[in-house]
Design a protein around this motif. Sequence first.
Motif: not given
Length: 124
Positions: A6-10, A88-92, A114-115, A97-98
Amino acid sequence: MSETTPCLNCGACCATFRVSFYWGETDSAQEGGVPSHLTEQISPHLSCMQGTNQPEPRCVSLMGSVGGAVRCNIYEQRSSACREFPYHGEGGQESPHCQRARARHGLPPLPNPEHPDLVPVVAA
Ligand code: SF4
Ligand code: SF4
């Protein structure tokens, strides 16, 4: 970053925190390090990216508008602080902070890793 990050648009974290790291990561100390002319010395041992040591931080190397198409102008030479900051979500994994950085810039929270169907509530 992968193409699905998601970083490319953040870019929110590059415009939220003081991005500091051991000065020895700069190209003053090692070839190919973080370009020294883009950093600021903040203590005998620490440097930070210019633009991030202020109340409304924005890294000098962040190109584009936060929340739009962004890129790091020194991606291959960025510091460990940047390399180790997980989205957030990287590697689950969760990354409060993100989420906090995104909220500060009015961007929607990323799904719970996870959800993914549940959208977390994040305080600004
Ligand atoms: S705030 Fe999170 S999603 Fe946005 S650029 Fe930083 S790590 Fe990526
Ligand atoms: S050096 Fe690049 S990744 Fe690190 S804060 Fe600046 S723009 Fe973001």
